[in-house]
Structures are given as C-alpha cells and as structure tokens.
Scaffold this active site. Structure first.
Site, mmCIF file in Angstrom:
data_model
loop_
_atom_site.group_PDB
_atom_site.id
_atom_site.type_symbol
_atom_site.label_atom_id
_atom_site.label_comp_id
_atom_site.label_asym_id
_atom_site.label_seq_id
_atom_site.Cartn_x
_atom_site.Cartn_y
_atom_site.Cartn_z
ATOM 1 N N VAL A 270 53.293 7.672 64.012
ATOM 2 C CA VAL A 270 54.234 7.419 62.927
ATOM 3 C C VAL A 270 55.447 8.331 63.073
ATOM 4 O O VAL A 270 55.307 9.538 63.272
ATOM 5 C CB VAL A 270 53.561 7.657 61.559
ATOM 6 C CG1 VAL A 270 54.574 7.489 60.433
ATOM 7 C CG2 VAL A 270 52.407 6.692 61.367
ATOM 8 N N CYS A 271 56.620 7.721 62.966
ATOM 9 C CA CYS A 271 57.844 8.494 63.171
ATOM 10 C C CYS A 271 58.659 8.492 61.887
ATOM 11 O O CYS A 271 59.412 7.560 61.624
ATOM 12 C CB CYS A 271 58.632 7.863 64.314
ATOM 13 S SG CYS A 271 60.209 8.628 64.615
ATOM 14 N N ILE A 272 58.472 9.514 61.046
ATOM 15 C CA ILE A 272 59.340 9.639 59.872
ATOM 16 C C ILE A 272 59.927 11.036 59.858
ATOM 17 O O ILE A 272 59.337 11.974 60.398
ATOM 18 C CB ILE A 272 58.624 9.341 58.532
ATOM 19 C CG1 ILE A 272 57.359 10.174 58.389
ATOM 20 C CG2 ILE A 272 58.327 7.870 58.384
ATOM 21 C CD1 ILE A 272 56.693 10.029 57.040
ATOM 22 N N ASN B 259 59.133 1.769 62.353
ATOM 23 C CA ASN B 259 59.070 3.230 62.481
ATOM 24 C C ASN B 259 57.730 3.741 63.003
ATOM 25 O O ASN B 259 57.433 4.930 62.887
ATOM 26 C CB ASN B 259 59.397 3.899 61.146
ATOM 27 C CG ASN B 259 60.748 3.462 60.631
ATOM 28 O OD1 ASN B 259 60.849 2.780 59.617
ATOM 29 N ND2 ASN B 259 61.795 3.810 61.377
#
Lengths: 507, 167
Positions: free
Chosen positions: B89-91, B82
C-alpha cells in the site's frame, strides 16, 4: 545582509595572480557601458565567519521584530536569509508571514519539560503523563517521546531535520533550535549544529560551499549596490586554492558559459567515448608513423625515432615550421560554404565540426592533467639550477611561468567549448584570432620552459609569459565586450526600462 | 530503549482495539508473542466498488516505531491505483519523511509518530473510497479508474467475490 558591505576589506577580486594587473586595467575600460559586468567581488568565509554572519542576521531580525532568536532563525530560513525582506514582509502582513514560516505568535512560548497540572494522554506513547514539552502551538507530547522524535529526526533524516515540524498531524509549526538543543543528546546537538550551518549556506542564494574535498570554506558573493540578482558564471577562488564557478560549482570555465559547458559535457559523454581514447592517448608521427604518446605539455613534437627527427605539431599533425608564421591555422575550423554543406551529409559535417573542437579541447585538457607533473618537473629544474650555482630565489620565475602556462591552458580548453557554440560571424572570426594568438604564445612558453636547464633563457621565458598573459586578457576582454554588446542589443530590442541607464553613462 | 518502547505502545494499541473495535477493519497479532506483525482484515467501505469485500493484509512495524512507519501489504488479490501489484500500500503517511525531495509543504502528510494502527487504517479506508491518481503505485489501475470506470468496477468486483470465497 547589511554588514556584508561593511566588511569589504576582505574582498578578493576574481583576478588570477598571473593576470591581475592587466585585468584591472582592461576591465576599467569596459566599465563605461552600464551593462558591463566587472568580476563580482566575493569573500571566502571560514566556519567561524559563517556562524558570525548567521548570528548577525538572527540578531537583526530578533531585535527589530522583538521575537525570540530561535523564531527569527525559522523566519529567516523561510526567506532565504534575507533579513530586510523578512522585516518588510512582516510589517506588511505579520500573520501571513508567521504562518508561512511556521512560527507561532510571540504570546505562546515553547515549553520544555514542564509538569502539567492534570495528567493527560501523550499522543505518541498513549500513556497518561504529566511531564510535557511543546512548541508555541501548544501541542504537547511527553518529554521522552518528544526527545525520541527530535533525536530520530537528527539521526535519520540528515539536513531535512532542520525543517522538522511539530509531531502532531497537520501542525505546520517548525521545531526551534532552542527546543531541539534542550531535548537532544550531546552528539545529536553537535550534528544538528552542522546541519544548521549546512542549511544556512544551502538556503542562502549568495553563498556556496567550496566543492574541494574536505574544504570547510564557503564563498559569499557581495551584494551589488543595485540589488541586481546573481546571474551567469562567476569565477571564484577559495582560500584553499580551489578555483570554481559560483553558479554551477564546476571547474572555472570562462570564457564558456555554464549552459555551454553543461551541453558540451553531455555531448562529450554521448559522442566521444571511443574517439576520446583514440584521440587522447597516442598519435602517429606524420613522417614515420611511429606511435607517439605525449608525456609533457608542449605541442612541438620532435620525433625521437631513429633517423626520423621530424618536427610536427601535436594538434594538427602538420610540420612545425609552418607554425611560427601566418600559416598557423590549427586552432580554426573553416566553416564550409553553403554549397558544400548541401552536398555533404549534414550529420557527417556536424560530427566533423564537433570532433574538430573536441580534439583541441581534450588536447589542452589532457595537458592540464599533467599539471602536477609539470609543477614537479619545474621544482626539479630549479633544484638543478641551484646545483649549477644559481640561488633558489633566481629560479622562482620558472614557477610563476608554470602557473601562467597552466592558467592559459586552462582557459584555452574552454575557449573551444565557447567557440563551438558561436555562430559563424564576425565575432567568431575575432575570437578565433585571439584564440590563435594565445595558443601560439602558450606553446612558445611551454616549449621554452621544457628545454633543458642550461638552455633556458630567463628573458625569453618572461617575454613569453607576459605575452601569454596579455593575450589571455585580450581574449577575455573580447568575450566580455561581445557579451555586453549583445545584452545591449537585446535590451534595445525589448525596450525595457533598464535601457534608460545607458545615456547616463555616455553623458 | 526502542524495542521495549515500541512493544509497549503496540500492545497498548492492541488492547484498546480489542476493547473498542473501530468500524471498517479488524486487527490482531499474527503470532501472540510478536507485537510487530499484525494481521488486518479490511472491510470494503459501503458505497464503493469494494463494498462487501474482506481483504486480508499484513502490517509490519519496524523496531524504531513510532518514529518510523510500518509497512502494509494487502495479501488478497487487489486492484487499486494506490496499491502496488504485489499488494504494497502506497499512501503518503506511510512514507518515511527522510530527505524531502518534493518540497517541504507535503512533509506534514508524511509519517509522524502520532500515527497509530487506527489512524493508519482510517487513511487506508479513505484511500479506498477516493484514490489519489496523481501519484499512482499501480499505473494500469489508475488509468483504468480514470478512463474506463466500468471495467475498473468489474475488476474490483471480481476481487471482492474472491475475497468472500476465501473466507
């Protein structure tokens, strides 16, 4: 909603002005088989009507379920504005419905800018405060933070603001319009009202915005008595003059279906960029090879090149004199027999077939592009006739004839899309005959009204116009009859219970 | 009002974190005069391949925080399904809600103004122990994590060692 039907007074039928009467007659013939689909009645709604319709639905749900109007709005939104379904689902399973929609039970009301007895920490700005606002879920945030949250949703998130939720993590309760209106600024409130209206039309399965630029009307399809779902293309006309297909929002494309048009447009985009230009812009005169550009609507070309004067058909490039008798075949593509197909390169045959239909489609299509020009030319002609001594009213028949011509060309272009996707069978033969008849009279009509003013004969124009309209209706009837027959055959094959309704109509 | 409100809120969070630090990460300003850029150090959570690592990251807040989410960029070399190759950061909670194309159900997992540096970092740390391979930002990493856990672990171990060296 319940009141749609009570306002049938406003119904439009789908008929065009030009073929109104004939269509009415012919459709009634086809109402006998139970599956026949008469043009679906619809209404054109102004913004005020939309607000009224929305308010009526909210009122009905709020009164029946004894809840706040803003909660009723949220409930209706999650049920696609079907008030009856909201009510029946609610009585079946109240908690489930409320939770799914994001509404709190009616015991807790939203609180707007109240003062808490004890200071608490606002979860957003983390300050100790007493002022708070909260939805029915009771999740508090201080009023400035809540307002900023609501304002941000409206300013930055477009129509999605309509479905904004409580700002706390994992809370699914929807913001109500009452809370939003209390906390937002005037400008935001106005924008929110626009979003609510937009979402209403977008969510409602029987409503669609008119696709014309800057038109604010919406079209409502009237609920059929049997509650049958909306399927397939439906030609609707907005009060602003825009005519479009309710199902796909594109140009009215009867007799082709939405799916056929979609495939066709993709195909055209892929295959024919170059051909497009070559075919659409110029043709060589078959006799003297001078390049000819078509600047008016008629397909009867007379070469004006010095000493040529050849008369030919723009579509098939054959001599025009063959076009008035039985030898007129320029709307048909002969399906080659199996032997021949085998010998030919298959892909080449496919391209040939496609180009045949495409060139005829684009031909009518580009004639239509000159629509405005044609209308203007007719105005000029009427003015010229007045100058010659006839009065204004006498010239109006030319205007009507022009509208008929445009309607016929409009349908003709899509008949080629329809024919392209037809299997080579009896129906295709019949359809292409109807198509050929229509095309012939349409060209006759076009040629007649393009003549110089002093040569136009009113009776001839009216004759061609009536013929064209009649043939247009015949063509649509043939398509409709075929559709009905196919649907019945499919029903019989599947043995579904719906097939039982047929014997009734025969009795 | 946006600017001063955001400044106040961020300074308050900084003070709170200094007073009672949260396990798993440490945070401070890049430049004392600018509350919008934060230096973060993430400690690899125990019982994960990241255990023992000290990963440097930069958290950048927009002027309209808390109504819009910050961005988090891991500056140390990093390998995770992710996290983009460039460290972004990809959340889901860092995604602005915006026009939601993926159905309204997921909206509550997206950005909300109640998120703080602490709640974001808690999500990031939980992401380290359980990657979400349904919407990977780094497809190669996601594939390796699923198909070849041993290679994945080795690769992460290399990142951990590197992060220790650069301390």
């Amino acid at each position: 909603m319940a009141d749609d039907e009570s306002e049938m007074l406003f119904d439009n039928s789908c008929d065009d002005a030009s073929d109104a009467e004939e269509d009415d007659d012919d459709y009634s013939e086809f109402e006998q088989p139970s599956l026949a689909q008469a043009p679906r009645p619809f209404r054109c709604l102004r913004p005020d009507d939309l607000r009224e319709m929305q308010a009526a639905a909210v009122k009905r749900v709020a009164e029946t379920l004894c809840c706040e109007p803003s909660d009723a709005t949220v409930l209706l939104r999650s049920f696609k504005w079907d008030a009856e379904r909201v009510i029946s689902s609610y009585f079946e399973n109240p908690e489930g419905v409320l939770e799914k929609a994001g509404v709190c039970g009616s015991s807790n009301r939203a609180v707007i800018d109240a003062a808490a007895a004890q200071p608490y920490q606002c979860p957003i700005c983390l300050e100790m405060v007493t002022a708070f606002s909260a939805l029915g879920c009771g999740h508090r945030a201080c009023t400035p933070c809540y307002s900023a949250y609501v304002g941000h949703k409206i300013d930055d998130e477009g129509t999605a603001a309509v479905r904004a939720r409580c700002p706390l993590v994992k809370c699914r309760v929807q913001l109500t319009d009452a809370l939003v209106n209390a906390l937002a600024t005037d400008a935001q409130r106005a924008r929110y009202a626009v979003y609510l209206e937009r979402a209403f039309v977008d969510d409602h399965p029987r409503l669609a915005w008119c696709p014309a630029p800057s038109c604010t009307h919406a079209i409502l399809m009237v609920q059929p008595a049997d509650g049958a779902p909306l399927t397939g293309a439906a030609r609707v006309a907005c009060a602003c003059g825009e005519v479009f297909c309710f199902a796909c929002l594109r140009d009215d494309h009867s007799p082709a279906t939405c799916e056929q048009l979609r495939l066709w447009l993709i195909k055209c985009k892929d295959d024919s960029e170059t051909y497009n230009w070559l075919q659409a812009n110029t043709r060589a005169c078959p006799a003297c090879k001078t390049s000819v550009e078509k600047s008016g609507g008629c397909n009867h070309m007379t070469c004006r090149h010095a000493s040529c004067g050849h008369e030919w058909c723009w579509v098939c490039a054959g001599p025009w004199k063959e076009h008035s008798g039985n030898f007129y075949t320029c709307n048909r593509f002969k399906e080659t027999d199996d032997e021949e197909v085998k010998r030919k390169d298959l892909s080449k045959a496919a391209l040939e077939r496609y180009l045949h239909y495409y060139s005829r489609y684009i031909n009518h299509h580009s004639s239509l592009m000159l629509e405005e020009k044609t209308r203007q030319a007719m105005e000029d002609k009427i003015a010229e006739m007045q100058a010659l001594g006839s009065n204004w009213l006498d010239g109006q028949y030319l205007k009507e004839a022009t509208e008929s011509l445009i309607a016929c060309r409009h349908a003709l272009q899509y008949t080629y899309v329809y024919a392209f996707y037809l299997p080579a069978d009896n129906h295709k033969e019949l359809f292409q005959m109807a198509q050929r008849d229509l095309e012939m009279t349409t060209e006759d009509l076009s040629a007649e009204i393009e003549k110089p003013v002093e040569q136009i004969v009113r009776l001839t124009v009216l004759h061609h116009q009536q013929m064209s309209e009649r043939r247009l209706a015949n063509l649509f009837n043939a398509v409709e009859a075929h559709r009905v027959a196919e649907a019945q055959a499919a029903l019989e094959a599947a043995h579904v219970p719906g097939a039982l309704s047929r014997p009734q109509s025969q009795a | 009002m946006g600017d001063s409100r955001a400044t106040l809120l961020l300074m308050k969070q900084l003070k709170e974190l200094n007073k009672s630090p949260v396990e798993g990460f440490s945070a401070g300003l890049v430049d004392e005069s600018n509350p919008f850029d934060w230096d973060i150090c993430i400690m690899g959570p125990p019982d994960t391949p990241y255990e023992g690592g000290f990963f440097k990251a930069l958290m950048t807040f927009p002027r309209d925080y808390p109504n819009a989410p910050p961005k988090l960029l891991i500056k140390s070399e990093f390998w995770h399904p992710n996290v983009h190759a460039d460290g972004k950061v990809c959340i889901s909670i860092l995604h602005p809600p915006g026009e939601d194309n993926f159905g309204y159900e997921s909206a509550s997992e997206r950005w909300l103004p109640v998120h703080t540096v602490e709640s974001i970092m808690v999500s990031v740390i939980s992401m380290l122990s359980s990657p979400n391979d349904e919407s990977p930002a780094n497809i190669d990493a996601a594939k390796e994590w699923r198909d070849d856990p041993e290679a994945f672990r080795k690769r992460v171990a290399r990142c951990v060692r590197k992060s220790q060296d650069s301390l």
